[in-house]
Scaffold this active site. Structure first.
Site, mmCIF file in Angstrom:
data_model
loop_
_atom_site.group_PDB
_atom_site.id
_atom_site.type_symbol
_atom_site.label_atom_id
_atom_site.label_comp_id
_atom_site.label_asym_id
_atom_site.label_seq_id
_atom_site.Cartn_x
_atom_site.Cartn_y
_atom_site.Cartn_z
ATOM 1 N N GLY A 139 0.826 -1.201 0.000
ATOM 2 C CA GLY A 139 0.000 0.000 0.000
ATOM 3 C C GLY A 139 0.856 1.244 0.000
ATOM 4 O O GLY A 139 1.991 1.224 0.485
ATOM 5 N N GLN A 197 3.185 9.953 1.099
ATOM 6 C CA GLN A 197 4.468 9.232 1.012
ATOM 7 C C GLN A 197 5.239 9.576 -0.261
ATOM 8 O O GLN A 197 6.441 9.350 -0.329
ATOM 9 C CB GLN A 197 4.240 7.709 1.063
ATOM 10 C CG GLN A 197 3.729 7.221 2.421
ATOM 11 C CD GLN A 197 3.570 5.720 2.416
ATOM 12 O OE1 GLN A 197 2.552 5.204 1.995
ATOM 13 N NE2 GLN A 197 4.591 5.013 2.862
ATOM 14 N N CYS A 211 6.493 -0.206 6.911
ATOM 15 C CA CYS A 211 6.051 0.921 6.099
ATOM 16 C C CYS A 211 7.167 1.306 5.136
ATOM 17 O O CYS A 211 8.336 1.342 5.524
ATOM 18 C CB CYS A 211 5.711 2.100 7.014
ATOM 19 S SG CYS A 211 5.212 3.577 6.123
ATOM 20 N N LEU A 212 6.802 1.609 3.903
ATOM 21 C CA LEU A 212 7.796 2.004 2.896
ATOM 22 C C LEU A 212 8.523 3.283 3.291
ATOM 23 O O LEU A 212 9.631 3.529 2.840
ATOM 24 C CB LEU A 212 7.114 2.187 1.535
ATOM 25 C CG LEU A 212 6.519 0.919 0.917
ATOM 26 C CD1 LEU A 212 5.662 1.266 -0.295
ATOM 27 C CD2 LEU A 212 7.615 -0.063 0.529
ATOM 28 N N HIS A 257 -3.745 1.472 8.206
ATOM 29 C CA HIS A 257 -2.394 2.022 8.082
ATOM 30 C C HIS A 257 -2.368 3.171 7.058
ATOM 31 O O HIS A 257 -1.815 4.241 7.329
ATOM 32 C CB HIS A 257 -1.445 0.883 7.660
ATOM 33 C CG HIS A 257 -0.024 1.290 7.448
ATOM 34 N ND1 HIS A 257 1.002 0.856 8.260
ATOM 35 C CD2 HIS A 257 0.553 2.086 6.506
ATOM 36 C CE1 HIS A 257 2.139 1.386 7.833
ATOM 37 N NE2 HIS A 257 1.906 2.118 6.768
ATOM 38 N N GLU A 258 -2.993 2.951 5.900
ATOM 39 C CA GLU A 258 -2.928 3.953 4.826
ATOM 40 C C GLU A 258 -3.778 5.176 5.138
ATOM 41 O O GLU A 258 -3.368 6.305 4.836
ATOM 42 C CB GLU A 258 -3.350 3.335 3.483
ATOM 43 C CG GLU A 258 -2.502 2.155 3.006
ATOM 44 C CD GLU A 258 -1.004 2.419 2.955
ATOM 45 O OE1 GLU A 258 -0.585 3.580 2.829
ATOM 46 O OE2 GLU A 258 -0.246 1.436 3.078
ATOM 47 N N HIS A 260 -1.941 7.517 7.301
ATOM 48 C CA HIS A 260 -0.991 8.371 6.576
ATOM 49 C C HIS A 260 -1.654 9.675 6.133
ATOM 50 O O HIS A 260 -1.018 10.733 6.125
ATOM 51 C CB HIS A 260 -0.485 7.665 5.308
ATOM 52 C CG HIS A 260 0.709 6.788 5.509
ATOM 53 N ND1 HIS A 260 1.902 7.268 5.985
ATOM 54 C CD2 HIS A 260 0.911 5.471 5.270
ATOM 55 C CE1 HIS A 260 2.790 6.270 6.036
ATOM 56 N NE2 HIS A 260 2.212 5.166 5.615
HETATM 57 ZN ZN LIG Z 1 3.048 3.292 5.522
#
Ligand SMILES: [Zn+2]
Length: 157
Positions: A47, A52, A91-92, A133-134, A137
């Site tokens: 995701g 991000q 997380c990226l 999670h997304e 963000h």
């Molecule tokens: Zn993330």
């Protein structure tokens, strides 16, 4: 299409609250395409939220890599949460860490798809966790802000 730079923890863009998308125009469709391409370029990403990649709009792409394909979510809102579980997350934007986070087990989510249609998801499991999670963000919240434990990941490669 373009692969975008993924901003990492410490970058103030990740702490901002994103604006809702008002109109799904060419620019928004381009952002969705670029975000998908960026997600697929990552190693284990499932995701990606717009902040991000430095875009402060309420846009998320998800692909759990389970054969169900890409989900494009514009203005996603979690409208119902049930249950509680502690799950491992990464997380990226926080590439070297993983942590345990308390999440709801079941969520309902309303969003608009790329064609402008209102959509609804009711789900459990990995998709429910990913949606939480997304959408965090989009409100400037990283999993590390909520984690009960954070550990350094073993190096890959
Ligand atoms: Zn993330």
């Amino acid at each position: 299409m373009a692969v975008l730079e993924i901003h990492k923890a410490g970058d103030p863009v990740l702490k901002k609250v994103c604006e809702p998308v008002k109109r799904i125009d060419k620019k928004v469709k381009r952002i969705l395409k670029d975000m998908a391409e960026t997600l697929y370029k990552t190693k284990n990403g499932i995701g990606l939220a717009a902040p991000q990649v430095g875009i402060l709009q309420r846009i998320v792409v998800i692909d759990l890599q389970d054969g169900n394909g890409l989900l494009e979510l514009i203005n996603p809102v979690i409208t119902k949460k049930e249950g509680s579980q502690v799950v491992g997350e990464g997380c990226l934007s926080v590439p070297n860490f993983e942590g345990e986070v308390e999440r709801a087990v079941y969520v309902e989510c309303e969003y608009t798809d790329a064609s402008g249609k209102k959509q609804f998801i009711a789900t459990e499991g990995l998709l429910a966790i990913c949606l939480q999670h997304e959408t965090d963000h989009l409100d400037g919240i990283l999993f590390t802000d909520k984690a009960v434990t954070i550990t350094l990941k073993a190096p890959e490669d």
